[in-house]
Design an enzyme around this catalytic site. Structure first.
Site, PDB file in Angstrom:
ATOM      1  N   ASP A  76       1.332 -10.239  19.412  1.00 15.27           N
ATOM      2  CA  ASP A  76       2.430 -11.104  19.840  1.00 15.27           C
ATOM      3  C   ASP A  76       3.617 -10.860  18.901  1.00 15.27           C
ATOM      4  O   ASP A  76       3.502 -10.205  17.864  1.00 15.27           O
ATOM      5  CB  ASP A  76       2.001 -12.572  19.863  1.00 15.27           C
ATOM      6  CG  ASP A  76       2.892 -13.398  20.787  1.00 15.27           C
ATOM      7  OD1 ASP A  76       3.965 -12.907  21.204  1.00 15.27           O
ATOM      8  OD2 ASP A  76       2.527 -14.551  21.101  1.00 15.27           O
TER       9      ASP A  76
HETATM   10  C1  BGC Z   1       5.183 -15.483  23.021  1.00 17.25           C
HETATM   11  C2  BGC Z   1       4.466 -14.673  24.076  1.00 17.25           C
HETATM   12  C3  BGC Z   1       5.470 -13.866  24.857  1.00 17.25           C
HETATM   13  C4  BGC Z   1       6.260 -12.997  23.907  1.00 17.25           C
HETATM   14  C5  BGC Z   1       7.263 -12.093  24.590  1.00 17.25           C
HETATM   15  C6  BGC Z   1       6.135 -14.638  22.197  1.00 17.25           C
HETATM   16  O1  BGC Z   1       6.923 -15.437  21.395  1.00 17.25           O
HETATM   17  O2  BGC Z   1       4.231 -16.105  22.187  1.00 17.25           O
HETATM   18  O3  BGC Z   1       3.751 -15.521  24.934  1.00 17.25           O
HETATM   19  O4  BGC Z   1       4.811 -13.109  25.826  1.00 17.25           O
HETATM   20  O5  BGC Z   1       6.950 -13.835  23.007  1.00 17.25           O
HETATM   21  O6  BGC Z   1       8.275 -12.787  25.178  1.00 17.25           O
END
Ligand code: BGC
Length: 765
Positions: free
Chosen positions: A288
């Site tokens: 992530d």
């Molecule tokens: C979130 C994810 C998301 C990613 C990309 C992160 O901050 O936790 O769920 O897919 O950003 O946008």
């Protein structure tokens, strides 16, 4: 060789408009041997830097502007891009790969398509509330189609984090508190979005997230850690991820939290032993946002290079939004701290998914030929409004309907009051992808159209979302997301009260703004904000019948409002067509059928509160209260509204259960009930089956959902609903972490919510 993708799934074809099937689905069976040969041959041609480049996932932004990305593409330093969402923008980058890079390895493009791309459907919590897999398949199919038509190859969805924590803002993104319901919804999404293959023109690859246990962050505080017994983990939290992977998801996004002290991003047991060796996952793992860097803050890595070493060895293939892999992997390989084989392994996974996306056969697979891009990305014709309205109506849950105050008649004078009544942005909910607020229908618009000139509709805003300046500043940190009316709270309220006085009935749209139920939006108080509570109290004082339309992304504490309102309709964040769908239900054009996928507590102090809890040695019995039993002395143990609950404009009765033996190897019992529509309107309901193992080697939950069916009945009509219970339904992880089915007595409970059920027992075997 077994393909990582499922066989064709059956979708409700009649549901879709013609454009969905304008292009034939091209069946594609991935031959893993061919893919391995192809990828192995390509790996041999790649330099170490090119391999490391494939592990980098970035988005265009201040740190990596388009010009920097172009240079990186030229040097083979980037593997995929996220957050770019139009075909022309995507095409530019893919052109750069094909024209400037040495090996011309196509990029893939990803985005958070969580509940729609251009057309926004209800938030996942709302989708779960429909308990309607056909509706959810429709959402998955249309979201994939719109995303693929925008040039995307992958979505960061579905989110299958089971959560017992309404304080956590991301409960809005998941499918609620139950393992089985979440598993079914996640699987449905994966199958619908990937279709026969993510390489199809109208499909995208899914990336199941957040692996793992993110929904269990302590205290519901965002990014907090998780400490959990293996039994709880395997019984309640891991099955939805596993089910979504078995459904063929090509990707997994790794969660930001630590699990029993080891961050998921650094967790070799999770990402390699469990995911790869036990579950045989062949796709890609993505960290992530910035998670590799965060290993230093977690206190498990001493410096950036150490973080990179730990992450790649644990099993992180692609790093999202940090430059650490590119900066430190070359040195780590040189020093021998990371082996070339480890880099190859991660790179292979990235190339595998690109192969599965069909990008090596045609890098422009989801882009089409030059000149074919839509003239207007946000064109009205690109939206799937009819489906969005239908699904949204199915997601609404009628919580209270005192003396049948609903449905409303399209006559007389109706007042619509509340800060969410006319907010195009909020109704879309969080992660509303490339949805455009201007295109969403508010409740005010929906009700105006519904009553046309048959009734008078009055409107007053009544209050701000909140009057708390700190919270306003938080919500408007990056952009003006919530409108703050310059009038005083009293002026707004007085106007609302005057409006209510002129009406026969009052509808109030209250709840949370989009930003209150999002990532990084944990709350310690899950009541309506004070400004809205005060507004409701003032309007209630007019004595007019009061209907609350709740818009929110979590279970709320609405105990006070439950005592004030005659009618309560939970509408979550219902999407582009929300205003129409809510009006359809308010005026009875659609009979509500949604059921809660989460328990509504009486107070934040009861949390965590969920229906499938364990028994205690000293259960509290309110008919014979005893001090030394498990309860609070200042509040009931029971929820305000239980899991699985939801009313209809008709009523249903459920017969006693009949049980029959099933003779097959795995089959145990067939449990049947006859459900009758005992009211005066046609309607649908969700018949739910729960199971309880009263005596086992470890305490088993008081009940667990094992099956459900949605049925539709005409007034007076009856249907027999039969559920087949399998041996697997009786099993659990025992103290030694072995999956066992212990002989003995089991209770089956069937009803239209988790509390009011018929019960019958049987003995196994
Ligand atoms: C979130 C994810 C998301 C990613 C990309 C992160 O901050 O936790 O769920 O897919 O950003 O946008």
């Amino acid at each position: 060789m077994k393909s990582m993708f499922p066989k064709a799934i059956v979708l409700p074809l009649t549901f879709f408009c013609a454009t969905l099937f304008a292009e034939p689905i091209e069946p594609q069976v991935i031959n893993e041997t061919q893919r391995d040969h192809f990828v192995s041959a390509l790996l041999k041609k790649m330099t170490l830097d090119e391999k490391i480049g494939q592990l980098r996932l970035i988005s265009v932004g201040p740190e990596t502007p388009k010009s920097t990305i172009k240079e990186m593409i030229e040097k083979g330093q980037v593997g995929a891009i996220f957050n770019t969402v139009t075909r022309p923008d995507i095409r530019v980058m893919q052109d750069q790969v094909m024209q400037l890079s040495r090996l011309k390895i196509p990029l893939f493009f990803a985005y958070d398509v969580v509940h729609g791309q251009r057309t926004i459907f209800p938030i996942p919590l709302g989708l779960a509330a429909s308990w309607d897999t056909k509706a959810v398949a429709t959402v998955g199919r249309i979201s994939a189609l719109e995303a693929a038509q925008d040039g995307l190859n992958m979505t960061w969805a579905p989110m299958v984090d089971v959560s017992h924590e309404p304080r956590w803002g991301r409960s809005s993104e998941g499918f609620g508190e139950d393992t089985y319901l979440t598993s079914i919804m996640g699987k449905t999404m994966v199958e619908a979005m990937q279709g026969n293959s993510p390489a199809d023109r109208n499909s995208v690859m899914t990336s199941v997230k957040h692996f793992a246990l993110y929904g269990a962050v302590e205290g519901g505080r965002e990014y907090n850690s998780v400490d959990m017994s293996p039994q709880q983990m395997f019984q309640h939290y891991l099955p939805p991820y596993q089910t979504a992977l078995q459904a063929g998801s090509g990707g997994v996004m790794v969660s930001l939290n630590a699990i029993n002290g080891v961050p998921a991003t650094a967790n070799h047991w999770l990402l390699t032993d469990l995911l790869r060796h036990q579950w045989h996952f062949k796709g890609i793992t993505v960290s992530d946002h910035g998670a590799i860097k965060e290993l230093i803050n977690h206190g498990v890595a001493s410096d950036p290079a150490d973080a990179v070493r730990i992450a790649i060895k644990a099993g992180i293939d692609m790093s999202m939004s940090d430059q650490y892999y590119s900066q430190y992997l070359p040195g780590l390989v040189k020093s021998g701290a990371v082996t070339v084989a480890e880099v190859d392994n991660a790179t292979r996974h990235v190339l595998n998914v690109k192969y599965d996306m069909g990008l090596f056969r045609d890098a422009y697979r989801h882009l089409g030929p030059v000149g074919s891009d839509p003239q207007d990305t946000n064109a009205e014709e690109r939206l799937h409004r009819a489906q969005a309205r239908d699904v949204a109506a199915k997601s609404l849950v009628l919580l209270k309907n005192w003396h049948n105050v609903l449905p409303l008649k399209k006559q007389g004078t109706i007042a619509l009051i509340g800060p969410l009544a006319d907010s195009q942005r909020d109704i879309m909910g969080s992660w509303s992808a490339a949805g455009v607020a201007k295109q969403s229908v508010t409740l005010l618009q929906g009700m105006r159209e519904a009553v046309a000139n048959r009734a008078t509709l009055l409107y007053a805003r009544g209050s701000n979302i909140t009057d708390n300046a700190k919270v306003q500043a938080f919500l408007n940190l990056y952009e003006p997301a919530v409108v703050v009316d310059s009038r005083s709270a009293k002026q707004l309220r007085d106007e609302a009260v005057a409006t209510a006085k002129k009406a026969d009935v009052v509808v109030m749209a209250v709840g949370e703004s989009q930003g209150m139920a999002h990532e990084a939006s944990s709350r310690s108080d899950i009541r309506l904000p004070k400004a809205q509570r005060d507004l409701i109290t003032a309007v209630k004082a007019t004595g007019k019948p009061l209907i609350l339309v709740l818009m929110n992304g979590r279970a709320l504490d609405i105990t006070q409002q439950d005592g004030q309102a005659e009618g309560i309709l939970e509408t979550w964040f219902s999407g582009t067509e929300g205003g129409h769908a809510i009006s359809d239900v308010l005026f009875g054009d659609v009979n509500p059928s949604g059921k809660l996928p989460v328990t509504f507590p009486r107070s934040v102090g009861q949390l965590p509160l969920y229906y499938n809890h364990l028994p205690t040695g000293r259960p509290y019995d309110f008919t014979h209260p005893n001090k030394y039993t498990s309860h609070y002395f200042d509040i009931n143990n029971s929820p305000l509204y239980p899991f699985g609950f939801g009313l209809s404009y008709t009523t249903f009765s459920v017969s006693p259960i009949t049980l029959a033996s099933i003779s097959s190897e795995q089959g145990v019992k067939a449990a049947s009930v006859t459900v009758t529509n005992s009211g005066k309107r046609a309607g649908s309901t969700i018949v739910q089956l729960y199971l309880h193992d009263p005596v086992a080697s470890i305490s088993r939950p008081v009940k667990e959902l094992k099956a459900f069916q949605k049925i539709q009945l005409q007034p007076g009509e009856s249907k027999t609903v039969t559920f087949a219970l399998s041996k697997n339904d009786l099993g659990f992880w025992n103290q030694q972490m072995k999956w066992v089915v212990e002989p003995g007595e089991f209770d089956v409970m069937i009803g239209t919510d988790s509390v009011h059920t018929e019960t019958k027992s049987f003995t196994y075997p």
